[in-house]
Design a protein around this motif. Sequence first.
Motif, PDB file in Angstrom:
ATOM      1  N   PRO A   6       0.865  -1.052   0.039  1.00 21.01           N
ATOM      2  CA  PRO A   6      -0.045  -0.177  -0.064  1.00 21.01           C
ATOM      3  C   PRO A   6       0.754   1.378   0.090  1.00 21.01           C
ATOM      4  CG  PRO A   6      -0.063  -1.152   2.146  1.00 21.01           C
ATOM      5  CD  PRO A   6       0.796  -1.932   1.195  1.00 21.01           C
ATOM      6  N   ASP A   7       2.169   1.091   0.179  1.00 21.19           N
ATOM      7  CA  ASP A   7       3.068   2.119   0.297  1.00 21.19           C
ATOM      8  C   ASP A   7       4.352   2.157  -0.480  1.00 21.19           C
ATOM      9  OD1 ASP A   7       4.122   4.610   1.472  1.00 21.19           O
ATOM     10  OD2 ASP A   7       4.921   3.756   3.087  1.00 21.19           O
ATOM     11  N   PRO A   8       4.066   2.261  -1.819  1.00 18.93           N
ATOM     12  CA  PRO A   8       5.159   2.099  -2.708  1.00 18.93           C
ATOM     13  C   PRO A   8       6.340   3.130  -2.539  1.00 18.93           C
ATOM     14  CG  PRO A   8       3.128   2.552  -3.969  1.00 18.93           C
ATOM     15  CD  PRO A   8       2.639   2.772  -2.724  1.00 18.93           C
ATOM     16  N   CYS A   9       7.640   2.777  -2.769  1.00 17.17           N
ATOM     17  CA  CYS A   9       8.700   3.666  -2.795  1.00 17.17           C
ATOM     18  C   CYS A   9       9.182   3.950  -4.045  1.00 17.17           C
ATOM     19  CB  CYS A   9       9.761   3.157  -1.665  1.00 17.17           C
ATOM     20  SG  CYS A   9       9.245   2.500  -0.044  1.00 17.17           S
ATOM     21  N   SER A  10       9.933   4.797  -4.262  1.00 19.56           N
ATOM     22  CA  SER A  10      10.673   5.274  -5.321  1.00 19.56           C
ATOM     23  C   SER A  10      12.000   4.610  -5.516  1.00 19.56           C
ATOM     24  CB  SER A  10      10.680   6.642  -5.761  1.00 19.56           C
ATOM     25  OG  SER A  10       9.404   7.128  -6.021  1.00 19.56           O
ATOM     26  N   ILE A  11      12.490   4.081  -6.432  1.00 18.69           N
ATOM     27  CA  ILE A  11      13.819   3.528  -6.595  1.00 18.69           C
ATOM     28  C   ILE A  11      14.448   4.182  -7.888  1.00 18.69           C
ATOM     29  CG2 ILE A  11      15.217   1.445  -7.326  1.00 18.69           C
ATOM     30  CD1 ILE A  11      13.048  -0.385  -6.210  1.00 18.69           C
ATOM     31  N   LEU A  12      15.651   4.983  -7.720  1.00 18.29           N
ATOM     32  CA  LEU A  12      16.282   5.586  -9.109  1.00 18.29           C
ATOM     33  C   LEU A  12      17.114   4.815  -9.718  1.00 18.29           C
ATOM     34  CD1 LEU A  12      16.613   8.059 -10.684  1.00 18.29           C
ATOM     35  CD2 LEU A  12      18.328   8.647  -8.934  1.00 18.29           C
ATOM     36  N   ILE A  13      17.183   4.403 -10.851  1.00 13.91           N
ATOM     37  CA  ILE A  13      17.895   3.516 -11.684  1.00 13.91           C
ATOM     38  C   ILE A  13      18.837   4.198 -12.703  1.00 13.91           C
ATOM     39  CG2 ILE A  13      16.932   1.255 -11.202  1.00 13.91           C
ATOM     40  CD1 ILE A  13      15.518   1.725 -14.072  1.00 13.91           C
ATOM     41  N   VAL A  14      19.938   4.262 -12.725  1.00 16.01           N
ATOM     42  CA  VAL A  14      20.769   5.210 -13.312  1.00 16.01           C
ATOM     43  C   VAL A  14      21.905   4.422 -14.223  1.00 16.01           C
ATOM     44  CG1 VAL A  14      22.422   7.324 -13.364  1.00 16.01           C
ATOM     45  CG2 VAL A  14      20.762   6.771 -11.301  1.00 16.01           C
ATOM     46  N   ASP A  15      21.663   4.524 -15.593  1.00 16.04           N
ATOM     47  CA  ASP A  15      22.647   3.843 -16.407  1.00 16.04           C
ATOM     48  C   ASP A  15      22.578   4.461 -17.682  1.00 16.04           C
ATOM     49  OD1 ASP A  15      24.185   1.992 -18.156  1.00 16.04           O
ATOM     50  OD2 ASP A  15      23.868   0.389 -16.336  1.00 16.04           O
ATOM     51  N   ASP A  16      23.623   4.706 -18.484  1.00 16.64           N
ATOM     52  CA  ASP A  16      23.664   5.408 -19.714  1.00 16.64           C
ATOM     53  C   ASP A  16      23.265   4.507 -20.804  1.00 16.64           C
ATOM     54  OD1 ASP A  16      27.183   4.659 -21.075  1.00 16.64           O
ATOM     55  OD2 ASP A  16      26.397   3.984 -18.984  1.00 16.64           O
ATOM     56  N   MET A  17      23.217   3.353 -20.576  1.00 11.24           N
ATOM     57  CA  MET A  17      22.704   2.183 -21.563  1.00 11.24           C
ATOM     58  C   MET A  17      21.188   1.874 -21.383  1.00 11.24           C
ATOM     59  SD  MET A  17      26.340   0.132 -21.965  1.00 11.24           S
ATOM     60  CE  MET A  17      25.818  -0.619 -23.476  1.00 11.24           C
ATOM     61  N   GLU A  18      20.568   1.952 -22.254  1.00 13.31           N
ATOM     62  CA  GLU A  18      19.093   1.521 -22.503  1.00 13.31           C
ATOM     63  C   GLU A  18      18.911   0.208 -22.183  1.00 13.31           C
ATOM     64  OE1 GLU A  18      15.020   2.137 -22.870  1.00 13.31           O
ATOM     65  OE2 GLU A  18      16.317   3.481 -22.613  1.00 13.31           O
ATOM     66  N   LYS A  46      19.356  15.777 -10.631  1.00 15.03           N
ATOM     67  CA  LYS A  46      18.134  16.266 -10.793  1.00 15.03           C
ATOM     68  C   LYS A  46      16.989  15.480 -10.232  1.00 15.03           C
ATOM     69  CE  LYS A  46      19.577  19.034 -14.794  1.00 15.03           C
ATOM     70  NZ  LYS A  46      19.371  19.259 -16.234  1.00 15.03           N
ATOM     71  N   ALA A  47      16.883  14.366 -10.585  1.00 24.42           N
ATOM     72  CA  ALA A  47      15.832  13.402  -9.840  1.00 24.42           C
ATOM     73  C   ALA A  47      15.815  13.323  -8.379  1.00 24.42           C
ATOM     74  CB  ALA A  47      15.682  11.915 -10.547  1.00 24.42           C
ATOM     75  N   LEU A  48      17.084  13.289  -7.919  1.00 27.01           N
ATOM     76  CA  LEU A  48      16.936  13.240  -6.348  1.00 27.01           C
ATOM     77  C   LEU A  48      16.757  14.523  -5.627  1.00 27.01           C
ATOM     78  CD1 LEU A  48      20.522  11.185  -6.354  1.00 27.01           C
ATOM     79  CD2 LEU A  48      18.279  10.430  -4.987  1.00 27.01           C
ATOM     80  N   LEU A  49      16.782  15.319  -6.498  1.00 22.91           N
ATOM     81  CA  LEU A  49      16.370  16.870  -5.846  1.00 22.91           C
ATOM     82  C   LEU A  49      14.638  16.934  -5.881  1.00 22.91           C
ATOM     83  CD1 LEU A  49      19.350  19.231  -6.758  1.00 22.91           C
ATOM     84  CD2 LEU A  49      18.719  18.027  -4.543  1.00 22.91           C
ATOM     85  N   ARG A  50      14.180  16.446  -6.814  1.00 19.07           N
ATOM     86  CA  ARG A  50      12.774  16.383  -7.110  1.00 19.07           C
ATOM     87  C   ARG A  50      11.971  15.597  -6.121  1.00 19.07           C
ATOM     88  NH1 ARG A  50      13.653  15.518 -12.692  1.00 19.07           N
ATOM     89  NH2 ARG A  50      14.789  17.345 -13.611  1.00 19.07           N
ATOM     90  N   GLN A  51      12.526  14.703  -5.847  1.00 15.43           N
ATOM     91  CA  GLN A  51      11.550  13.537  -4.869  1.00 15.43           C
ATOM     92  C   GLN A  51      12.436  12.735  -4.063  1.00 15.43           C
ATOM     93  OE1 GLN A  51      10.448  11.247  -8.386  1.00 15.43           O
ATOM     94  NE2 GLN A  51      10.186   9.539  -7.285  1.00 15.43           N
ATOM     95  N   ASP A  52      11.848  11.868  -3.421  1.00 14.28           N
ATOM     96  CA  ASP A  52      12.241  11.029  -2.259  1.00 14.28           C
ATOM     97  C   ASP A  52      12.587   9.663  -2.759  1.00 14.28           C
ATOM     98  OD1 ASP A  52      13.425  10.341   0.424  1.00 14.28           O
ATOM     99  OD2 ASP A  52      11.290   9.648   0.740  1.00 14.28           O
ATOM    100  N   PHE A  53      13.822   9.014  -2.674  1.00 17.92           N
ATOM    101  CA  PHE A  53      14.147   7.786  -3.050  1.00 17.92           C
ATOM    102  C   PHE A  53      14.472   6.858  -1.962  1.00 17.92           C
ATOM    103  CE2 PHE A  53      14.622  10.102  -7.103  1.00 17.92           C
ATOM    104  CZ  PHE A  53      13.874   9.452  -8.027  1.00 17.92           C
ATOM    105  N   ALA A  54      14.053   5.525  -2.040  1.00 17.20           N
ATOM    106  CA  ALA A  54      14.509   4.620  -0.947  1.00 17.20           C
ATOM    107  C   ALA A  54      15.775   4.054  -1.386  1.00 17.20           C
ATOM    108  CB  ALA A  54      13.653   3.544  -0.929  1.00 17.20           C
TER     109      ALA A  54
END
Length: 194
Positions: A6-18, A46-54
């Motif tokens: 009920p409480d999904p978190c955000s995960i940031l995945i960072v890679d230059d290759m699709e 930029k993404a980290l400054l816009r939202q909260d990540f787990a």
Amino acid sequence: MSTATPDPCSILIVDDMEENLVALEAVLGPLHQHLVRARSGEQALKALLRQDFAVVLLDVLMPGMDGFETAANIKRLDQTKDVPIILVTGAEVGADYAYRGYALGAADFLTKPIDPWVLRTKVNVFLDLHRKNRQLTARRTAGNGARLAEISERLADVELLLRNRPDGDTSGLVDRIADLERAVRHLQAGPDAE
């Protein structure tokens, strides 16, 4: 593994290759969390400054700002310094990569090819920690709200005493003011002072 929460978190995945981003999304999809992509260190910041990540999964070898520099910048900012980082890189790198990553504040280091079960398990640990931290913060906020309400009631009592007291009669007033001062000090000290 965990199912939809009920409480999904955000995960940031960072890679230059699709293809790496697609692979990470496929592996992490069963966790039912909000996955956010970044194709560079700059986009990640930029993404980290816009939202909260787990948690952040951060490729080490990227053009421009590499994973190490990105991690260093994440750990430098007050807003993002506590976000756990899992560095990810190819198997052909030297042993000093892991040491360098940990020295920058990374929480973990994985080499490709990544075992999907291991990655989901590690990410789940950080998701659980993130949720528990949010629960603690909510409890502290609720506790502070209750304390503030109590202090407000006491202030109202003191105000009534002041309005209704006969000239020169301060009985009870000194004790109530001392109680208020203790309550305010306790609130300022925070929940760990209990």
